[in-house]
Design a protein around this motif. Structure first.
Motif, mmCIF file in Angstrom:
data_model
loop_
_atom_site.group_PDB
_atom_site.id
_atom_site.type_symbol
_atom_site.label_atom_id
_atom_site.label_comp_id
_atom_site.label_asym_id
_atom_site.label_seq_id
_atom_site.Cartn_x
_atom_site.Cartn_y
_atom_site.Cartn_z
ATOM 1 N N LEU A 279 0.810 -1.223 0.000
ATOM 2 C CA LEU A 279 0.000 0.000 0.000
ATOM 3 C C LEU A 279 0.841 1.270 0.000
ATOM 4 O O LEU A 279 0.485 2.258 -0.633
ATOM 5 C CB LEU A 279 -0.935 -0.001 1.221
ATOM 6 N N LYS A 280 1.936 1.268 0.760
ATOM 7 C CA LYS A 280 2.869 2.406 0.857
ATOM 8 C C LYS A 280 2.126 3.707 1.161
ATOM 9 O O LYS A 280 1.429 3.816 2.155
ATOM 10 C CB LYS A 280 3.709 2.490 -0.413
ATOM 11 N N LYS A 281 2.240 4.720 0.291
ATOM 12 C CA LYS A 281 1.659 6.031 0.570
ATOM 13 C C LYS A 281 0.140 6.053 0.460
ATOM 14 O O LYS A 281 -0.501 7.026 0.855
ATOM 15 C CB LYS A 281 2.261 7.081 -0.368
ATOM 16 N N THR A 282 -0.442 4.998 -0.077
ATOM 17 C CA THR A 282 -1.904 4.956 -0.231
ATOM 18 C C THR A 282 -2.583 4.269 0.945
ATOM 19 O O THR A 282 -3.783 3.992 0.878
ATOM 20 C CB THR A 282 -2.283 4.225 -1.529
ATOM 21 N N LEU A 396 -3.565 13.415 -2.779
ATOM 22 C CA LEU A 396 -3.207 13.864 -4.123
ATOM 23 C C LEU A 396 -2.768 15.327 -4.126
ATOM 24 O O LEU A 396 -1.888 15.727 -4.895
ATOM 25 C CB LEU A 396 -4.393 13.671 -5.069
ATOM 26 N N TYR A 397 -3.377 16.132 -3.255
ATOM 27 C CA TYR A 397 -3.025 17.550 -3.167
ATOM 28 C C TYR A 397 -1.588 17.738 -2.676
ATOM 29 O O TYR A 397 -0.850 18.588 -3.177
ATOM 30 C CB TYR A 397 -3.999 18.270 -2.235
ATOM 31 N N TYR A 398 -1.215 16.942 -1.667
ATOM 32 C CA TYR A 398 0.113 17.090 -1.081
ATOM 33 C C TYR A 398 1.170 16.220 -1.770
ATOM 34 O O TYR A 398 2.323 16.209 -1.357
ATOM 35 C CB TYR A 398 0.084 16.741 0.409
ATOM 36 N N LEU A 399 0.780 15.480 -2.818
ATOM 37 C CA LEU A 399 1.686 14.538 -3.465
ATOM 38 C C LEU A 399 2.927 15.230 -4.022
ATOM 39 O O LEU A 399 4.052 14.768 -3.828
ATOM 40 C CB LEU A 399 0.950 13.794 -4.579
ATOM 41 N N LYS A 400 2.728 16.354 -4.728
ATOM 42 C CA LYS A 400 3.848 17.058 -5.339
ATOM 43 C C LYS A 400 4.102 18.421 -4.701
ATOM 44 O O LYS A 400 4.921 19.192 -5.188
ATOM 45 C CB LYS A 400 3.591 17.237 -6.831
ATOM 46 N N ASN A 430 14.007 12.701 3.653
ATOM 47 C CA ASN A 430 13.327 11.770 4.561
ATOM 48 C C ASN A 430 11.967 12.337 4.956
ATOM 49 O O ASN A 430 11.791 12.813 6.083
ATOM 50 C CB ASN A 430 14.169 11.516 5.811
ATOM 51 N N PRO A 431 11.012 12.311 4.051
ATOM 52 C CA PRO A 431 9.702 12.876 4.367
ATOM 53 C C PRO A 431 9.062 12.138 5.532
ATOM 54 O O PRO A 431 9.092 10.919 5.617
ATOM 55 C CB PRO A 431 8.906 12.679 3.066
ATOM 56 N N GLY A 432 8.514 12.899 6.447
ATOM 57 C CA GLY A 432 7.868 12.308 7.615
ATOM 58 C C GLY A 432 7.141 13.380 8.393
ATOM 59 O O GLY A 432 7.057 14.540 7.978
ATOM 60 N N GLU A 433 6.597 12.994 9.555
ATOM 61 C CA GLU A 433 5.820 13.914 10.372
ATOM 62 C C GLU A 433 6.656 14.613 11.438
ATOM 63 O O GLU A 433 6.229 15.609 12.011
ATOM 64 C CB GLU A 433 4.654 13.161 11.044
ATOM 65 N N ALA A 434 7.843 14.075 11.768
ATOM 66 C CA ALA A 434 8.679 14.672 12.803
ATOM 67 C C ALA A 434 10.129 14.289 12.556
ATOM 68 O O ALA A 434 10.416 13.220 12.012
ATOM 69 C CB ALA A 434 8.231 14.207 14.188
#
Length: 479
Positions: A279-282, A396-400, A430-434
């Protein structure tokens, strides 16, 4: 021998079993009551329906405040003590259930059991997340979720037969909390106590600030997601008996389909890592889409097989979402704030369970569908579709879209353009939340110290704890 933690050392099996038992203990409050609900009026003549409902609901209600209390205490006091005290409190209530001879005593003891389970809940997650890391932590969250639901599935069956022998026998489950107390000497050296972390922060002259130690925005997002999928799934077991009864099926069919819920959650827990790799990002929107498919199958047919397939699909994807949310929440806060962070997430389970019957009842009254047994599932289908579309559009909005802000431990939410070039490169890579950017601060501190001949050489020594390179069975904190 042991289980890999991802930190270069192995965890002994006995400690892992202890952690699994602690997780089970957090979920068994109220379990012993369910098989004897119908007999309580006979056992205690004069008892009202409200009193019987209080026995079954009070553990969940008591859990809500004490999940927060346990989480807050976990940031300041010895976690092992809190675990042992919570287990002993639950165990004491379990013992007293065998001599309770009035309805008010059963209600009071149910509250005590709920208090013990509530205070223990955030610490159970914190202990596991502090020991494991990376894919090993994700895998353990999946296994604990799977084992927990497998135990609950078997326990629901076993307690029914135990109650047929004697109505007090199901309370034997409430004696289980004594096992973590007995096994605590093995667990002790694997718990990172907050007092040690506070001392390190005191040396750095940093005060504990939850908003700087936890990404609150991400926490709110995960809490809403987890609360919603729990709210939706609870309807499956809550309203399925009434719908099947209207369709002309016996209670045995309802029991079989209810057990499918536990089976679906259990199966996805064991397969969590492979599923997440696919699933990864989905992951978020696919979980909601899977639950949409499940509710759709539940309303298009009156065939128990089709309904069962719908229940299984919904439960399977819920079984992915629950440990996934747990795992994500462990990555958005520092260890010292983790117990309070997890308290907020865990409480959404009780909130979802308590809100479901209330909201569905309101919806029935608004849409004048009180006589339609399938309405709860049409309602959940519509809500799930709305949630899925919302999450899909957001992804989808934040994808790019290039992020302008990042949450940095110890600093809170900061503008990315205020970070150093190295830090910005790390955040984008390293995209992430923190993010923990202390690794960039230490070389700078060491360089500054070298440039000042009069400075004390000891100030350039990093205070971070290093991990062992070999696979030993002793964790770094115990050396």
């Amino acid at each position: 021998m042991g289980v890999k933690t991802g930190k270069g050392w192995n965890l002994p099996i006995i400690v892992l079993v202890d952690i699994y038992i602690i997780w089970v203990v957090t979920s068994i409050a109220g379990l012993a009551i369910s098989p004897i609900e119908g007999e309580l009026k006979t056992i205690f003549p004069g008892s009202t329906e409200l009193e019987i409902q209080l026995i079954t609901t009070m553990p969940s209600l008591a859990c809500i405040p004490f999940v927060f209390i346990g989480g807050a205490l976990g940031t300041k006091f010895n976690n092992l003590w809190i675990i042992n005290i919570s287990c002993l409190l639950f165990f004491a209530a379990g013992c007293l259930f065998f001599i309770a001879d009035s309805m008010w005593e059963l209600i009071a003891l149910s509250v005590v059991a709920g208090i013990g389970a509530g205070a223990l809940s955030p610490l159970s997650v914190t202990v596991l997340s502090n020991i494991f890391t990376g894919k090993y932590k994700t895998r353990q969250f999946g296994i604990t979720s799977a084992l927990l639901n497998a135990v609950l599935m078997l326990a629901v069956i076993v307690t029914g037969y135990m109650a047929e022998v004697h109505w007090r026998l199901p309370f034997l489950w409430y004696l289980l909390p004594i096992l973590p107390v007995i096994l605590s000497p093995w667990l002790k050296k694997y718990i990172v106590e907050p007092t040690k972390q506070d001392k390190e922060k005191a040396k750095q002259k940093v005060k504990f600030n939850f908003a700087k130690e936890c990404n609150v925005r991400a926490l709110v997002k995960y809490c809403i997601f987890y609360g919603f999928i729990t709210f939706a799934l609870v309807s499956t077991s809550l309203f399925i008996p009434f719908m099947l009864q209207t369709y002309g099926f016996k209670s045995g069919v309802a029991g079989d389909l209810t057990s499918v819920v536990y089976f679906g959650i259990m199966l996805s827990g064991f397969l969590l890592n492979p599923i997440l790799n696919i699933l990864k990002k989905t992951t978020f929107d696919m979980i909601l889409l899977g639950m949409c498919v499940g509710f759709f199958l539940m309303v298009i047919s009156k065939d128990p097989i089709v309904i069962g397939c719908g229940i299984f699909i919904g439960a399977f994807f819920y079984g992915v979402g629950q440990p996934y949310a747990y795992n994500l929440c462990t990555n958005i806060s520092t260890p010292v704030a983790s117990s309070l962070t997890m308290a907020w997430l865990i409480i959404m389970n009780s909130v979802g369970m308590l809100l479901c019957p209330v909201v569905v009842s309101w919806a029935k009254a608004i849409f004048h569908t009180k006589l339609d047994p399938s309405f709860p599932y049409y309602f959940m289908l519509i809500l799930s579709i709305i949630a899925w579309i919302g999450v899909l559009i957001r992804r989808l909005y934040y994808l790019k879209k290039k992020p302008k802000y990042a949450f940095v431990f110890g600093r809170g939410r900061v503008a990315i353009n205020t970070l150093t070039a190295d830090e910005q490169a790390y955040v984008f890579a390293n995209p992430g939340e923190a993010f923990d950017l202390s690794s960039f601060e230490k070389p700078q501190m060491a360089t500054a110290t070298a440039a000042a001949p009069a400075a004390d050489s000891t100030t350039a020594t990093p205070t971070a704890t290093t991990s062992k390179p070999d696979n030993t069975t002793t964790p770094p904190s115990a050396t």
